[in-house]
Write an enzyme that holds these catalytic residues in place. Structure first.
Site, PDB file in Angstrom:
ATOM      1  N   ASN A  43     -64.359 -91.565   7.195  1.00 14.41           N
ATOM      2  CA  ASN A  43     -63.643 -90.511   6.472  1.00 14.41           C
ATOM      3  C   ASN A  43     -62.146 -90.668   6.703  1.00 14.41           C
ATOM      4  O   ASN A  43     -61.694 -91.081   7.785  1.00 14.41           O
ATOM      5  CB  ASN A  43     -64.162 -89.116   6.822  1.00 14.41           C
ATOM      6  CG  ASN A  43     -64.207 -88.789   8.292  1.00 14.41           C
ATOM      7  OD1 ASN A  43     -64.330 -89.665   9.128  1.00 14.41           O
ATOM      8  ND2 ASN A  43     -64.108 -87.525   8.624  1.00 14.41           N
ATOM      9  N   GLU A  45     -58.867 -88.344   6.102  1.00 13.91           N
ATOM     10  CA  GLU A  45     -58.394 -87.002   5.738  1.00 13.91           C
ATOM     11  C   GLU A  45     -56.926 -87.027   5.323  1.00 13.91           C
ATOM     12  O   GLU A  45     -56.264 -88.076   5.376  1.00 13.91           O
ATOM     13  CB  GLU A  45     -58.656 -86.051   6.914  1.00 13.91           C
ATOM     14  CG  GLU A  45     -60.152 -85.939   7.195  1.00 13.91           C
ATOM     15  CD  GLU A  45     -60.526 -84.885   8.211  1.00 13.91           C
ATOM     16  OE1 GLU A  45     -59.645 -84.371   8.921  1.00 13.91           O
ATOM     17  OE2 GLU A  45     -61.731 -84.569   8.297  1.00 13.91           O
ATOM     18  N   CYS A  54     -64.777 -88.922   2.110  1.00 15.52           N
ATOM     19  CA  CYS A  54     -65.860 -89.121   3.084  1.00 15.52           C
ATOM     20  C   CYS A  54     -66.109 -90.605   3.382  1.00 15.52           C
ATOM     21  O   CYS A  54     -65.769 -91.478   2.574  1.00 15.52           O
ATOM     22  CB  CYS A  54     -67.151 -88.544   2.525  1.00 15.52           C
ATOM     23  SG  CYS A  54     -67.156 -86.770   2.315  1.00 15.52           S
ATOM     24  N   GLU A  56     -68.960 -92.185   3.362  1.00 14.21           N
ATOM     25  CA  GLU A  56     -69.922 -92.814   2.439  1.00 14.21           C
ATOM     26  C   GLU A  56     -69.218 -93.315   1.181  1.00 14.21           C
ATOM     27  O   GLU A  56     -69.470 -94.418   0.695  1.00 14.21           O
ATOM     28  CB  GLU A  56     -71.003 -91.800   2.026  1.00 14.21           C
ATOM     29  CG  GLU A  56     -71.837 -91.289   3.173  1.00 14.21           C
ATOM     30  CD  GLU A  56     -71.263 -90.038   3.842  1.00 14.21           C
ATOM     31  OE1 GLU A  56     -70.014 -89.935   3.975  1.00 14.21           O
ATOM     32  OE2 GLU A  56     -72.046 -89.171   4.229  1.00 14.21           O
ATOM     33  N   CYS A  91     -72.623 -85.372   1.978  1.00 14.48           N
ATOM     34  CA  CYS A  91     -72.284 -84.176   1.199  1.00 14.48           C
ATOM     35  C   CYS A  91     -72.765 -84.351  -0.250  1.00 14.48           C
ATOM     36  O   CYS A  91     -73.157 -85.454  -0.667  1.00 14.48           O
ATOM     37  CB  CYS A  91     -70.774 -83.924   1.240  1.00 14.48           C
ATOM     38  SG  CYS A  91     -69.821 -84.944   0.101  1.00 14.48           S
ATOM     39  N   CYS A  94     -70.963 -87.092  -2.323  1.00 15.42           N
ATOM     40  CA  CYS A  94     -71.386 -88.451  -1.948  1.00 15.42           C
ATOM     41  C   CYS A  94     -72.790 -88.762  -2.470  1.00 15.42           C
ATOM     42  O   CYS A  94     -73.070 -89.887  -2.887  1.00 15.42           O
ATOM     43  CB  CYS A  94     -71.319 -88.630  -0.436  1.00 15.42           C
ATOM     44  SG  CYS A  94     -69.622 -88.726   0.161  1.00 15.42           S
TER      45      CYS A  94
HETATM   46  N1  THU Z   1     -67.543 -86.019   5.831  1.00 17.49           N
HETATM   47  C1  THU Z   1     -67.958 -87.283   5.590  1.00 17.49           C
HETATM   48  O1  THU Z   1     -67.231 -88.253   5.819  1.00 17.49           O
HETATM   49  N2  THU Z   1     -69.200 -87.458   5.073  1.00 17.49           N
HETATM   50  C2  THU Z   1     -70.033 -86.444   4.743  1.00 17.49           C
HETATM   51  O2  THU Z   1     -71.006 -86.647   4.040  1.00 17.49           O
HETATM   52  C3  THU Z   1     -69.750 -85.091   5.251  1.00 17.49           C
HETATM   53  C4  THU Z   1     -68.324 -84.828   5.558  1.00 17.49           C
HETATM   54  C5  THU Z   1     -66.191 -85.823   6.352  1.00 17.49           C
HETATM   55  C6  THU Z   1     -65.243 -85.188   5.382  1.00 17.49           C
HETATM   56  C7  THU Z   1     -64.231 -84.574   6.310  1.00 17.49           C
HETATM   57  O3  THU Z   1     -63.266 -85.552   6.658  1.00 17.49           O
HETATM   58  C8  THU Z   1     -65.032 -84.216   7.553  1.00 17.49           C
HETATM   59  O4  THU Z   1     -66.232 -84.960   7.470  1.00 17.49           O
HETATM   60  C9  THU Z   1     -65.374 -82.748   7.676  1.00 17.49           C
HETATM   61  O5  THU Z   1     -65.939 -82.274   6.508  1.00 17.49           O
END
Ligand code: THU
Length: 136
Positions: A43, A45, A54, A56, A91, A94
């Site tokens: 991920n 941010e 994310c 994925e 999520c 994704c």
């Molecule tokens: N996140 C992912 O990388 N993958 C997911 O499927 C769930 C959430 C990340 C997004 C964000 O940077 C952090 O987790 C918190 O939501």
């Protein structure tokens, strides 16, 4: 064929690269393409929160940018700080991105630091909308 445990190990390595300064929740993904190549993602941010993405999607988009669109499985690990925190389910966005390139049998491997859990895309995204539906 690569073992689930090997793919999980690669996802854990990818997770170390996570840029999660805002949530502190670090995610790593290792995507196995049908040609045998593995694409990693974490991920990433952003100070403008929705601009982040994310692990994925990072892995899937990296593969697509490399000209690869057929995948068999993905391993995902996540958690705050140094530890995994339960299963890091993908999520909704994704899951929909997976649906674009993967069929119902695409395997999603989760790992909580102790146990593996395998789900298919059909299980995580039932009754989905895909490019096939645009034909009607
Ligand atoms: N996140 C992912 O990388 N993958 C997911 O499927 C769930 C959430 C990340 C997004 C964000 O940077 C952090 O987790 C918190 O939501």
């Amino acid at each position: 064929m690569m073992k689930a445990s090997e793919l999980i190990q690669l996802a854990a390595q990818a997770r170390e690269k996570a840029y999660a300064d805002y949530s502190g929740y670090k995610v790593g993904a290792a995507l196995l393409a049908k040609n045998g190549k593995v694409y990693l993602g974490c991920n990433v941010e952003n100070a403008v929160y929705p601009a982040g993405t994310c692990a994925e999607r990072t892995a899937i988009f990296s593969a697509v940018a490399d000209g690869v669109r057929e995948f068999s499985k993905i391993a995902i690990v996540g958690g705050s700080g140094d530890r995994f925190a339960g299963y890091a389910y993908p999520c909704g966005i994704c899951r929909q991105v997976m649906r674009e390139f993967c069929d119902d049998s695409f395997e999603i491997i989760l790992y909580d630091g102790k146990k593996q859990l395998k789900k298919t895309l059909a299980e995580l995204l039932p009754c989905s909308f895909s490019k096939e539906d645009l034909k009607y």
